[in-house]
Design a protein around this motif. Structure first.
Motif, mmCIF file in Angstrom:
data_model
loop_
_atom_site.group_PDB
_atom_site.id
_atom_site.type_symbol
_atom_site.label_atom_id
_atom_site.label_comp_id
_atom_site.label_asym_id
_atom_site.label_seq_id
_atom_site.Cartn_x
_atom_site.Cartn_y
_atom_site.Cartn_z
ATOM 1 N N UNK A 136 10.386 5.706 -7.470
ATOM 2 C CA UNK A 136 10.629 6.678 -6.389
ATOM 3 C C UNK A 136 11.879 6.325 -5.583
ATOM 4 N N UNK A 137 12.727 5.518 -6.188
ATOM 5 C CA UNK A 137 14.046 5.291 -5.588
ATOM 6 C C UNK A 137 14.096 4.231 -4.512
ATOM 7 N N UNK A 138 13.057 3.390 -4.415
ATOM 8 C CA UNK A 138 13.091 2.320 -3.402
ATOM 9 C C UNK A 138 13.125 0.965 -4.121
ATOM 10 N N UNK A 139 14.219 0.247 -3.951
ATOM 11 C CA UNK A 139 14.331 -1.077 -4.572
ATOM 12 C C UNK A 139 13.486 -2.088 -3.802
ATOM 13 N N UNK A 140 12.915 -3.030 -4.533
ATOM 14 C CA UNK A 140 12.023 -3.993 -3.881
ATOM 15 C C UNK A 140 12.634 -5.397 -3.859
ATOM 16 N N UNK A 141 12.568 -6.015 -2.676
ATOM 17 C CA UNK A 141 12.786 -7.455 -2.580
ATOM 18 C C UNK A 141 11.377 -8.036 -2.476
ATOM 19 N N UNK A 149 0.818 -1.221 0.000
ATOM 20 C CA UNK A 149 0.000 0.000 0.000
ATOM 21 C C UNK A 149 0.853 1.273 0.000
ATOM 22 N N UNK A 150 2.116 1.144 0.423
ATOM 23 C CA UNK A 150 2.994 2.325 0.434
ATOM 24 C C UNK A 150 3.166 2.898 -0.973
ATOM 25 N N UNK A 151 2.909 2.076 -2.003
ATOM 26 C CA UNK A 151 3.041 2.559 -3.381
ATOM 27 C C UNK A 151 2.022 3.646 -3.709
ATOM 28 N N UNK A 152 0.948 3.734 -2.894
ATOM 29 C CA UNK A 152 -0.057 4.789 -3.138
ATOM 30 C C UNK A 152 0.350 6.083 -2.446
ATOM 31 N N UNK A 153 1.355 5.989 -1.594
ATOM 32 C CA UNK A 153 1.708 7.108 -0.728
ATOM 33 C C UNK A 153 3.047 7.681 -1.196
ATOM 34 N N UNK A 154 2.981 8.504 -2.222
ATOM 35 C CA UNK A 154 4.218 8.961 -2.858
ATOM 36 C C UNK A 154 5.045 9.840 -1.919
ATOM 37 N N UNK A 155 4.351 10.585 -1.066
ATOM 38 C CA UNK A 155 5.071 11.425 -0.100
ATOM 39 C C UNK A 155 5.931 10.549 0.822
ATOM 40 N N UNK A 156 5.361 9.400 1.211
ATOM 41 C CA UNK A 156 6.093 8.471 2.080
ATOM 42 C C UNK A 156 7.295 7.881 1.337
ATOM 43 N N UNK A 157 7.063 7.469 0.087
ATOM 44 C CA UNK A 157 8.168 6.890 -0.698
ATOM 45 C C UNK A 157 9.286 7.908 -0.900
ATOM 46 N N UNK A 158 8.921 9.146 -1.172
ATOM 47 C CA UNK A 158 9.953 10.172 -1.370
ATOM 48 C C UNK A 158 10.737 10.417 -0.077
ATOM 49 N N UNK A 159 10.021 10.371 1.047
ATOM 50 C CA UNK A 159 10.708 10.549 2.334
ATOM 51 C C UNK A 159 11.647 9.371 2.594
#
Ligand code: SF4
Length: 519
Positions: A321-326, A266-276
């Motif tokens: 948004x710069x977060x790599x996924x495992x 669900x964090x994928x919907x929260x771009x502000x969180x991903x950018x932080x």
């Protein structure tokens, strides 16, 4: 009385991926009057029983996978005259087992941070109680770890916890039932202090070893707002603000730091969180994808995840948004079919995820799945070597089945073989090389290939292969690769690094503040 803290493992690599945090937390909880505890992590080297003397206290932390080895150590330690104390999730669930099979004098159920000193005091008097209830303590009572005791040159990653508990309720996971559904979030001050200490020592890679780093979703906030539940909304808002405050402070730390954590999709919907997260150097996250079809997600009570096209899109958002996924996937769900395996690896490749793990559905103690499975097997479950299948962790490793759930259309062997093929496909040299294209420079790309291969060797074959030659070969290969790999993770110590000051930040909450009774 010497205090020993043992992390059991049947395989030792000399170098380990991640520090077993519980040892350093209990070391901090050990009163200084006993001296520094002796820490033995058997993923590095096996315990030397000669060091355990009559009257010593031996704490053994177990989860289901290492319980059997833990029991061997417990019995040996007791025979040497030590007081033996078990803790950890498995001992919390099965305290009698640790006593019957592991030579335990005492078992600590739940969080050990606060109760450990009383356990040791009773052991010193020779009167340990059989059960200590540590329970679920408040975040303010969590002990910061004693990193001054860590052998710096042995681990690739250090581990710091920022929150315990998860509000979700996935059927295959025990976290929400053992750590609770209320997120117990530590204040940023204590977290930052531990991280700075680790960076001073030369750790650049730090796992934020949380059950779920994203405990408040935009959907949760929206729901509280629509239900006009002011109290809940304020509570969630404050948790969210604290997350942002922590991330803003992490962002002030040296740029060479790399954090990794675990979050829901669900964090994928929260771009502000991903950018932080990106600004905070949180460069990667384990995301439980579990299944690529709606039916599979329903099987595991995870219908808050996406499937199909929108799944690929969501996973790509992390990377954008710069977060790599495992990505973590499960095979053997009742709705899985032979074509599910190819479909899954295709999604994993198309979704730009950097690493993936493919596990076979296994009923773990403490989970809803386990309760269902135990019930299904009835009062007289099948046995192997005289051990009921419902206590499968007690079955000697070589005899343990690889699958436990009967599947409606595939045999256990077929699921295992197809899972193995998926690992081989995702981690083929060609596929890894292609994935490494985000790295500039061939040295960096080669390091990525090395890390991908070691990850695959450590987690795929050792857990899944039936052929013991393949397991042994994988273990040797991983051991051989582990040392050069660890050097890639090391940083130059920064003894003068200062703790960043707290930041007063205001977080914009989507939907704005609500007033109870307003439309
Ligand atoms: S699998 Fe993840 S999201 Fe689900 S309950 Fe466990 S920690 Fe929470």
């Amino acid at each position: 009385m010497n205090v020993h803290l043992v992390n059991p493992s049947s395989v030792s690599f000399g170098t380990a991926v991640i520090t077993p945090r519980w040892q350093y937390v209990l070391a901090a909880a050990t009163p200084r009057s006993y001296g520094d505890p002796i820490l033995v992590d058997e993923t590095l080297y096996q315990v030397d029983m000669e060091r355990i003397q009559p009257g010593d206290a031996v704490g053994i932390g177990i989860h289901t996978a290492n319980a059997l080895r833990g029991y061997e150590i417990g019995k040996l330690a007791r025979a040497r005259g030590a007081s033996v104390i078990f803790g950890g999730i498995h001992a919390t669930l099965y305290p009698e087992e640790a006593m019957e099979l592991g030579g335990a004098h005492a078992v600590v159920k739940g969080d050990g941070d606060q109760i450990w000193a009383s356990v040791l005091a009773d052991c010193a008097l020779g009167t340990p109680k059989s059960v200590y209830v540590g329970g679920q303590i408040e975040a303010s009572e969590f002990m910061p770890a004693r990193w001054d005791l860590v052998p710096r040159d042995r681990y690739m990653w250090a581990s710091v916890q920022t929150v315990r508990g998860c509000p979700k309720h996935c059927s295959f996971c025990s976290v929400w039932r053992t750590d609770g559904q209320k997120p117990r979030q530590r204040a940023s001050d204590v977290v930052i202090e531990e991280i700075v200490q680790l960076r001073r020592l030369g750790f650049r890679f730090i796992a934020l070893a949380d059950d779920n780093f994203y405990p408040v979703t935009l959907t949760d906030l929206d729901l509280a707002s629509r239900q006009k539940d002011q109290h809940r909304f304020n509570e969630l808002t404050s948790l969210r603000e604290e997350r942002f405050e922590l991330m803003a402070r992490l962002a002030q730390l040296p740029d060479d730091l790399v954090f990794f954590t675990q979050i829901t999709m669900e964090a994928a919907e929260d771009l502000e969180f991903l950018d932080a997260m990106k600004a905070a150097h949180i460069k990667g996250a384990l995301v439980g994808v579990e299944a690529v079809t709606p039916a599979g997600l329903k099987d595991v009570y995870k219908d808050f995840n996406s499937a199909g096209e929108s799944l690929t899109e969501r996973l790509r958002t992390f990377r954008a948004h710069g977060v790599h996924v495992l990505g973590s996937f499960i095979f053997g769900l009742p709705s899985d079919r032979p074509e599910t395996f190819d479909a899954t690896v295709a999604v994993a490749k198309a979704a730009d995820i950097t690493f993936a793990q493919f596990v076979m559905l296994s009923p773990y103690p403490g989970t809803v799945d386990f309760i269902k499975w135990e019930k299904m097997l009835g009062a007289n479950p099948p046995t192997i070597a005289g051990i009921p299948l419902t206590r499968r962790w007690l079955i000697p490793q070589a005899l343990r089945p690889k699958m436990y759930w009967p599947h409606p259309v595939m045999s256990a062997e077929e699921i295992r073989e197809r899972t193995q093929i998926v690992w081989d496909n995702f981690y083929s040299i060609g596929a890894i090389w292609k994935r490494s294209s985000f790295i500039r420079g061939s040295r960096g790309r080669l390091a990525f290939v090395l890390i991908s291969k070691i990850y695959r060797q450590m987690y795929a074959d050792t857990g899944m292969a039936t052929d013991s030659a393949r397991v042994t070969w994988s273990g040797r290969w991983a051991r051989w690769l582990a040392k050069p790999c660890r050097r890639l993770f090391a940083g130059k110590p920064m003894p003068g690094l200062q703790v960043p000051l707290p930041i007063d930040i205001m977080v914009k909450i989507p939907g704005g503040p609500v007033e109870v009774g307003a439309d």
